[in-house]
Design a protein around this motif. Structure first.
Motif, PDB file in Angstrom:
ATOM      1  N   LYS A 243     -16.239  -9.309  -5.812  1.00 13.81           N
ATOM      2  CA  LYS A 243     -15.720 -10.188  -4.757  1.00 13.81           C
ATOM      3  C   LYS A 243     -14.341 -10.689  -5.179  1.00 13.81           C
ATOM      4  CE  LYS A 243     -20.290 -11.748  -3.239  1.00 13.81           C
ATOM      5  NZ  LYS A 243     -21.168 -12.927  -2.978  1.00 13.81           N
ATOM      6  N   ILE A 244     -13.357 -10.450  -4.331  1.00 12.95           N
ATOM      7  CA  ILE A 244     -11.979 -10.843  -4.634  1.00 12.95           C
ATOM      8  C   ILE A 244     -11.730 -12.240  -4.090  1.00 12.95           C
ATOM      9  CG2 ILE A 244      -9.553 -10.334  -4.174  1.00 12.95           C
ATOM     10  CD1 ILE A 244     -10.208  -7.406  -4.169  1.00 12.95           C
ATOM     11  N   THR A 245     -11.266 -13.140  -4.935  1.00 11.63           N
ATOM     12  CA  THR A 245     -10.975 -14.516  -4.541  1.00 11.63           C
ATOM     13  C   THR A 245      -9.490 -14.677  -4.261  1.00 11.63           C
ATOM     14  OG1 THR A 245     -10.641 -15.211  -6.827  1.00 11.63           O
ATOM     15  CG2 THR A 245     -12.889 -15.321  -5.954  1.00 11.63           C
ATOM     16  N   SER A 246      -9.136 -15.816  -3.677  1.00 10.85           N
ATOM     17  CA  SER A 246      -7.724 -16.087  -3.393  1.00 10.85           C
ATOM     18  C   SER A 246      -6.921 -16.201  -4.680  1.00 10.85           C
ATOM     19  CB  SER A 246      -7.593 -17.377  -2.567  1.00 10.85           C
ATOM     20  OG  SER A 246      -8.182 -18.476  -3.253  1.00 10.85           O
ATOM     21  N   THR A 247      -7.530 -16.703  -5.740  1.00  9.29           N
ATOM     22  CA  THR A 247      -6.822 -16.789  -7.027  1.00  9.29           C
ATOM     23  C   THR A 247      -6.474 -15.403  -7.547  1.00  9.29           C
ATOM     24  OG1 THR A 247      -8.010 -18.838  -7.562  1.00  9.29           O
ATOM     25  CG2 THR A 247      -6.976 -17.658  -9.387  1.00  9.29           C
ATOM     26  N   GLU A 248      -7.399 -14.441  -7.431  1.00  6.53           N
ATOM     27  CA  GLU A 248      -7.120 -13.082  -7.876  1.00  6.53           C
ATOM     28  C   GLU A 248      -6.057 -12.422  -7.013  1.00  6.53           C
ATOM     29  OE1 GLU A 248     -11.353 -11.741  -9.911  1.00  6.53           O
ATOM     30  OE2 GLU A 248     -11.141 -11.612  -7.744  1.00  6.53           O
ATOM     31  N   ILE A 249      -6.065 -12.733  -5.713  1.00  2.89           N
ATOM     32  CA  ILE A 249      -5.015 -12.192  -4.826  1.00  2.89           C
ATOM     33  C   ILE A 249      -3.658 -12.724  -5.249  1.00  2.89           C
ATOM     34  CG2 ILE A 249      -4.089 -12.336  -2.492  1.00  2.89           C
ATOM     35  CD1 ILE A 249      -6.213 -10.343  -2.463  1.00  2.89           C
ATOM     36  N   ARG A 250      -3.586 -14.021  -5.582  1.00  8.78           N
ATOM     37  CA  ARG A 250      -2.302 -14.616  -5.976  1.00  8.78           C
ATOM     38  C   ARG A 250      -1.771 -13.994  -7.260  1.00  8.78           C
ATOM     39  NH1 ARG A 250      -5.298 -19.500  -4.816  1.00  8.78           N
ATOM     40  NH2 ARG A 250      -4.757 -20.274  -2.733  1.00  8.78           N
ATOM     41  N   LYS A 251      -2.658 -13.674  -8.185  1.00 11.63           N
ATOM     42  CA  LYS A 251      -2.224 -13.134  -9.470  1.00 11.63           C
ATOM     43  C   LYS A 251      -1.869 -11.653  -9.408  1.00 11.63           C
ATOM     44  CE  LYS A 251      -4.811 -16.425 -12.332  1.00 11.63           C
ATOM     45  NZ  LYS A 251      -5.862 -16.579 -13.379  1.00 11.63           N
ATOM     46  N   SER A 252      -2.225 -10.982  -8.329  1.00 10.58           N
ATOM     47  CA  SER A 252      -1.967  -9.549  -8.218  1.00 10.58           C
ATOM     48  C   SER A 252      -0.727  -9.307  -7.354  1.00 10.58           C
ATOM     49  CB  SER A 252      -3.176  -8.845  -7.593  1.00 10.58           C
ATOM     50  OG  SER A 252      -3.284  -9.188  -6.211  1.00 10.58           O
ATOM     51  N   ASN A 253      -0.380  -8.030  -7.224  1.00  9.20           N
ATOM     52  CA  ASN A 253       0.763  -7.646  -6.390  1.00  9.20           C
ATOM     53  C   ASN A 253       0.301  -7.015  -5.082  1.00  9.20           C
ATOM     54  OD1 ASN A 253      -0.267  -5.235  -7.357  1.00  9.20           O
ATOM     55  ND2 ASN A 253       1.733  -4.275  -7.618  1.00  9.20           N
ATOM     56  N   PHE A 254      -0.945  -7.254  -4.685  1.00  9.07           N
ATOM     57  CA  PHE A 254      -1.479  -6.551  -3.526  1.00  9.07           C
ATOM     58  C   PHE A 254      -0.763  -6.942  -2.238  1.00  9.07           C
ATOM     59  CE2 PHE A 254      -4.438  -6.478   0.092  1.00  9.07           C
ATOM     60  CZ  PHE A 254      -4.595  -5.117   0.195  1.00  9.07           C
ATOM     61  N   LEU A 255      -0.590  -8.233  -1.976  1.00  9.43           N
ATOM     62  CA  LEU A 255       0.051  -8.647  -0.725  1.00  9.43           C
ATOM     63  C   LEU A 255       1.496  -8.170  -0.664  1.00  9.43           C
ATOM     64  CD1 LEU A 255      -1.337 -12.270  -0.196  1.00  9.43           C
ATOM     65  CD2 LEU A 255      -2.107 -10.113   0.813  1.00  9.43           C
ATOM     66  N   GLN A 256       2.193  -8.165  -1.789  1.00 12.99           N
ATOM     67  CA  GLN A 256       3.561  -7.653  -1.807  1.00 12.99           C
ATOM     68  C   GLN A 256       3.578  -6.152  -1.526  1.00 12.99           C
ATOM     69  OE1 GLN A 256       2.102  -9.592  -3.943  1.00 12.99           O
ATOM     70  NE2 GLN A 256       3.425 -11.254  -4.658  1.00 12.99           N
ATOM     71  N   THR A 257       2.610  -5.427  -2.101  1.00 12.47           N
ATOM     72  CA  THR A 257       2.534  -3.987  -1.851  1.00 12.47           C
ATOM     73  C   THR A 257       2.167  -3.696  -0.408  1.00 12.47           C
ATOM     74  OG1 THR A 257       1.819  -3.693  -4.144  1.00 12.47           O
ATOM     75  CG2 THR A 257       1.504  -1.842  -2.655  1.00 12.47           C
ATOM     76  N   LEU A 258       1.271  -4.490   0.167  1.00 13.48           N
ATOM     77  CA  LEU A 258       0.905  -4.322   1.567  1.00 13.48           C
ATOM     78  C   LEU A 258       2.106  -4.536   2.481  1.00 13.48           C
ATOM     79  CD1 LEU A 258      -1.434  -3.856   3.584  1.00 13.48           C
ATOM     80  CD2 LEU A 258      -1.789  -6.335   3.583  1.00 13.48           C
ATOM     81  N   ALA A 259       2.957  -5.495   2.125  1.00 16.01           N
ATOM     82  CA  ALA A 259       4.163  -5.734   2.929  1.00 16.01           C
ATOM     83  C   ALA A 259       5.140  -4.566   2.830  1.00 16.01           C
ATOM     84  CB  ALA A 259       4.833  -7.031   2.479  1.00 16.01           C
ATOM     85  N   LEU A 260       5.140  -3.844   1.702  1.00 20.65           N
ATOM     86  CA  LEU A 260       6.054  -2.704   1.542  1.00 20.65           C
ATOM     87  C   LEU A 260       5.714  -1.562   2.480  1.00 20.65           C
ATOM     88  CD1 LEU A 260       6.502  -2.445  -2.335  1.00 20.65           C
ATOM     89  CD2 LEU A 260       8.168  -3.248  -0.661  1.00 20.65           C
ATOM     90  N   LEU A 261       4.483  -1.473   2.947  1.00 18.44           N
ATOM     91  CA  LEU A 261       4.107  -0.392   3.859  1.00 18.44           C
ATOM     92  C   LEU A 261       4.944  -0.416   5.129  1.00 18.44           C
ATOM     93  CD1 LEU A 261       0.204  -0.459   3.593  1.00 18.44           C
ATOM     94  CD2 LEU A 261       1.755   1.212   2.604  1.00 18.44           C
ATOM     95  N   GLU A 262       5.364  -1.594   5.518  1.00 21.15           N
ATOM     96  CA  GLU A 262       6.181  -1.725   6.726  1.00 21.15           C
ATOM     97  C   GLU A 262       7.583  -1.168   6.529  1.00 21.15           C
ATOM     98  OE1 GLU A 262       7.872  -5.417   9.486  1.00 21.15           O
ATOM     99  OE2 GLU A 262       6.430  -5.766   7.871  1.00 21.15           O
ATOM    100  N   GLU A 263       8.084  -1.232   5.308  1.00 14.30           N
ATOM    101  CA  GLU A 263       9.461  -0.821   5.042  1.00 14.30           C
ATOM    102  C   GLU A 263       9.566   0.630   4.586  1.00 14.30           C
ATOM    103  OE1 GLU A 263      10.847  -3.535   2.119  1.00 14.30           O
ATOM    104  OE2 GLU A 263      10.312  -5.334   3.278  1.00 14.30           O
ATOM    105  N   GLU A 264       8.548   1.159   3.916  1.00 10.22           N
ATOM    106  CA  GLU A 264       8.612   2.500   3.347  1.00 10.22           C
ATOM    107  C   GLU A 264       7.827   3.484   4.208  1.00 10.22           C
ATOM    108  OE1 GLU A 264       9.719   5.462   1.654  1.00 10.22           O
ATOM    109  OE2 GLU A 264      10.320   3.708   0.455  1.00 10.22           O
TER     110      GLU A 264
END
Length: 529
Positions: A243-264
């Motif tokens: 189970k992924i928590t908000s703390t683990e999301i903050r420490k990872s680069n997942f949201l930043q990588t998800l945002a890159l899908l729009e640009e690349e």
């Protein structure tokens, strides 16, 4: 004899003195008590210091039940009774740090205006992309927004329902990680499970320009989505809880990588999580081992990986359930494709923090959190047997142990912990020594100064997994091209042509998908499982 003086019972001070005087005798008469009390009060008056101008009146003396200091300490009482908590500012914000400077009403007003431009003020999932950008979110948040606002049931999202959702979200969740968890998680849940990512990733498959060739190959959608989900949990879920928590999301680069899908547009340039090339490599490796093509591999199948480079004892530990999820492995002795993703990444990139934990769990046979000398010898015995079968004289265990202890430098002699392996930055050499013979021999033949140089190099070089996936993909593309040209009878051109590069994958997508379709044609009925 009864005590007739009721005032003694009503006055707590007198009662305390009575108890104090009564400790040394069986009974005290009221007359004797009065005499002693009177003499005690006279002594107190005589010993009382004269009052100086400006000094406060002393507090009335009390008569404790046991000898205690008579001087009061009012200053200490004031400090103890003071509410200290008002001086400590709040420092923990599980839903993100609130920003009082942002005017939420302006954002909601812009959302309402955007819905007015949509027919009937009802947005489908494609129009939700515009709404997501107005909300200040990446494009591929549109599917979670659409689903959270009830669009999955009705096929559209109305302006009132989405504004009510977003108002509640802005008031209760103050950063991207908290909002993302709230949108994607099940009701009343504060963490994400694997199935929660399916709507988001299905939208990526359906709409990303780098995956348009998959529209003609729907049988690969679920396999690609499964691969991406496992890679997300492999990297983000550091607690291994599933189970992924908000703390683990903050420490990872997942949201930043998800945002890159729009640009690349070329999704293969995003090597973290989403690369189709990486999925292609993983799936082809699994297909080679899955001899009966039932989407499960046995212990014997896994032992064939990389020409039986891994020892049987470490494979037995994998199938014991030390690093796999569910009960299929333990009950039926079969590994699923999802578990194979974890194995392959861990096998090819033993520097990764998750990989270090993966193999530590396998080698820690008794589960006490420490690799003992017995456990190291247990795994090294098979390595010795295999080297002897190849005509190679193995290093005695005692000498090897000295090398490994010098390599890891454990904090406690004779006990290697997970922290020791992460700190030494040489865990990949340590693990290969005990259960991967091919890589162990490669390390033995390599220049030790080159190994030290790799450890000291902190530059942003690609990971071992990225290098492996790129090399394997080049090999697979070259094999597919050679096979296609052989079938067409144009082997002469193949001798002059260079192998296709990963950047040219978009042009060769149909050819590779047709090859995979031939391999996986029988899986369409099984894929629903």
């Amino acid at each position: 004899m009864m005590i007739k003086e009721t005032s003694l019972r009503r006055d707590p001070d007198l009662r305390g003195e009575l108890a104090f005087l009564a400790k040394g005798c069986d009974f005290v008469l009221p007359s004797r008590f009065k005499k002693r009390l009177k003499s005690f009060q006279q002594t107190q008056i005589q010993n009382k210091p004269e009052k100086k101008p400006g000094t406060p009146l002393p507090t009335p003396a009390t008569f404790p039940s046991s000898p205690q200091p008579l001087s009061p300490v009012p200053a200490v009482n004031n400090v103890v009774n003071a509410p200290l908590s008002i001086n400590i500012p709040r420092f923990y914000f599980p839903e993100g740090l609130p920003d009082t400077c942002i005017n939420h009403e302006q954002t909601l007003s812009r959302i309402e205006t955007a819905f007015m431009d949509i027919e009937d003020q009802k947005a489908d999932i494609h129009e939700m992309g515009k709404i997501a950008k107005i909300c200040g979110c990446p494009l591929y948040w549109k599917a979670p927004m659409f689903r959270a606002a009830g669009g999955e049931k009705t096929g559209f999202v109305s302006a009132p329902s989405f504004i009510a959702l977003w108002r509640k979200l802005l008031n209760n969740h103050h950063d991207d990680a908290s909002k993302f968890i709230c949108l994607l998680a099940k009701p009343s849940c504060s963490s994400l499970e694997q199935e929660d990512f399916i709507p988001l990733l299905q939208d990526v498959v359906d709409t990303h320009p780098g995956l348009t060739f998959l529209k003609d190959a729907p049988e690969f959608h679920s396999r690609y989505i499964t691969t991406v989900i496992q890679r997300i949990f492999y990297t983000v879920n550091r607690s291994w809880s599933g189970k992924i928590t908000s703390t683990e999301i903050r420490k990872s680069n997942f949201l930043q990588t998800l945002a890159l899908l729009e640009e690349e547009e070329d999704i293969n340039q995003i090597t973290d999580y989403f690369s189709y090339e990486h999925f292609y490599v993983i799936y082809c490796k699994f297909w080679e081992l899955d001899s009966d093509h039932d989407l499960f591999i046995s212990q014997a199948d896994l032992s064939r990986y990389n020409d039986q480079a891994s020892s049987n004892r470490i494979i037995e530990r994998i199938f014991s359930g030390a690093v796999t999820r569910g009960k299929t492995v333990q009950k039926e002795g079969r590994m699923s494709y999802a578990d194979f993703v974890w194995f392959l990444i861990s096998e090819e990139d033993k520097r990764n923090p998750t990989s270090i934990e993966y193999w530590f769990r396998c080698m820690d046979v008794d589960g006490d959190g420490v690799l003992s000398m017995y456990e190291l010898e247990y795994f090294y015995e098979e390595q010795c047997e295999r080297m002897e079968a190849m005509g190679i004289e193995p290093l005695p265990f005692h000498d090897l142990l000295c090398q490994m202890l010098d390599l890891v430098k454990p904090a406690n002699d004779g006990k290697i912990t997970l922290r020791d392996l992460k700190r030494c930055r040489m865990a990949h050499i340590f693990y290969d020594t005990f259960f991967n013979l091919e890589k162990y021999l490669d390390h033995e033949q390599r220049d030790p100064f080159a190994v030290q140089k790799d450890v000291e190099n902190d530059g942003p070089e690609p990971s071992d997994w990225d290098r492996f996936a790129a090399e394997e993909y080049e090999t697979l593309v070259a094999e597919e091209s050679a096979q296609a040209q052989f079938q067409e009878g144009s082997f002469e051109d193949y001798e002059t042509d260079e192998p296709a590069s990963p950047s040219e994958f978009g042009n060769k997508g149909n050819k590779i998908n047709s090859s995979l379709s031939e391999k996986c044609g029988k899986l369409q009925s099984v894929d629903e499982e």
